[in-house]
Design a protein around this motif. Sequence first.
Motif, short mmCIF file in Angstrom:
data_model
loop_
_atom_site.label_atom_id
_atom_site.label_comp_id
_atom_site.label_asym_id
_atom_site.label_seq_id
_atom_site.Cartn_x
_atom_site.Cartn_y
_atom_site.Cartn_z
N ILE A 195 20.06 57.73 21.18
CA ILE A 195 21.22 58.32 20.52
C ILE A 195 22.49 57.60 20.93
CG2 ILE A 195 22.62 60.41 20.31
CD1 ILE A 195 20.03 62.02 20.63
N LYS A 196 22.63 57.32 22.22
CA LYS A 196 23.80 56.59 22.70
C LYS A 196 23.93 55.25 21.98
CE LYS A 196 24.83 58.00 27.45
NZ LYS A 196 24.98 57.49 28.83
N GLY A 197 22.82 54.52 21.91
CA GLY A 197 22.86 53.20 21.30
C GLY A 197 23.22 53.24 19.83
N PHE A 229 18.84 45.43 23.49
CA PHE A 229 17.66 46.25 23.72
C PHE A 229 17.23 46.20 25.18
CE2 PHE A 229 12.96 46.49 23.94
CZ PHE A 229 12.82 47.83 23.62
N CYS A 230 17.22 44.99 25.75
CA CYS A 230 16.76 44.85 27.15
C CYS A 230 17.84 45.28 28.15
CB CYS A 230 16.35 43.39 27.41
SG CYS A 230 14.96 42.82 26.44
N GLY A 231 19.06 44.73 27.99
CA GLY A 231 20.10 44.94 28.98
C GLY A 231 20.86 46.24 28.86
N TYR A 232 20.86 46.85 27.67
CA TYR A 232 21.56 48.11 27.46
C TYR A 232 20.59 49.25 27.17
CZ TYR A 232 26.07 45.71 27.27
OH TYR A 232 27.19 44.99 27.58
N GLY A 233 19.47 48.95 26.50
CA GLY A 233 18.52 49.99 26.12
C GLY A 233 17.53 50.34 27.21
N VAL A 234 16.58 49.43 27.47
CA VAL A 234 15.57 49.68 28.49
C VAL A 234 16.24 49.91 29.85
CG1 VAL A 234 13.54 48.77 29.66
CG2 VAL A 234 13.88 48.31 27.22
N SER A 235 17.28 49.13 30.13
CA SER A 235 18.00 49.30 31.40
C SER A 235 18.57 50.71 31.53
CB SER A 235 19.13 48.26 31.48
OG SER A 235 19.93 48.47 32.62
N LEU A 236 19.15 51.23 30.46
CA LEU A 236 19.76 52.57 30.54
C LEU A 236 18.71 53.66 30.64
CD1 LEU A 236 22.26 54.26 30.62
CD2 LEU A 236 22.41 54.16 28.13
#
Length: 360
Positions: A195-197, A229-236
């Motif tokens: 949702i944030k993304g 996706f990697c640095g903001y998504g999976v990381s978060l």
Amino acid sequence: MHQGVLFALLAAALFGASTPFAKLLVGQVSPVMLAGLLYLGSGLGLSLWYALRHRIQQGIRQGSPRAQASDGALNKADLPWLAAAILCGGVGGPVLLMLGLSLTPASSASLLLNMEGVLTAGLAWFVFKENFDRRIALGMLLIVLAGVLLSWQQVPEFGVPWGPLAILAACLCWAIDNNLTRRISASDAVQITAIKGMVAGLVNLALALLLGASVPGFTSIGAAALIGFCGYGVSLVLFVLALRHLGSARTGAYFSVAPFIGAAISLLVLHDTVGGLFWLATGLMALGIWLHLTESHQHQHTHEETEHAHSHRHAPHDPHHQHQHDFEWDGREPHNHPHRHLPISHSHAHYPDIHHRHGH
């Protein structure tokens, strides 16, 4: 290693690696447009992940529908916290970071991002009342000093260091975001981050188009989406899980290894040049992080009666989850359902996780 620490370190590795790669796109994409693409890549990727996971769970689910393996979905009480977190961390933070990256070498920018942990801890301690001791405070002081040295390194002969200041402002936005997200960290981390993304991505893209930014080519869009996706998504997602187990301040401290990863990649890939202040700041930050990594917090404490829902196991060594079930349970671990914690007093090493947010 405590699973919360592992979650925080993995989140740090992914986010730290994203900073220098995002720097490569700054000259090709406007800062606000890039922020939107990064978050939209995170939101779209995690939305697909969430839908696929839901489909798989429906296909293999057996036993009682009241005990599920995944975390509980967000409820209405969570939405104001989530909205405020998105505004600070999903809109303000990334735009300020992209602006700062356009004026600051990626290696120094990466280390300046350590200030997010410091500001997160400060808000957690003095606004949200998480506990801390002298060892933790000293570690944060060293990280602050390192950040000051890096900012001083960027001061021109006349004028204001706008690049470092923009990055510090981004860190403050994310610090507010971290403490707000902590309040809903028992809910589904993938759902929260998706949702944030999506919201942050669409808002930033709309803002970029209103400001006259041009749409980049497919190659730049794809690269930004993958980095996001990697640095903001999976990381978060991993960061939210760490918040659940460690609290805001400790998660921010462990997450402080991210800039070292980003700085190392910047030196190897972008061939940034650095001076003596850079290495001095690196040493101070490393010492501050070490103080946090070697912390041990144990004392007699009392848990008041409470009821909540989150994914958990009935492990013999976990006194917090020895409750009975008022429905037929197939024995699957982990599982998620509303459960009640009875009052208990005991002493053991712990973090300010969702079960240890007591006063001192």
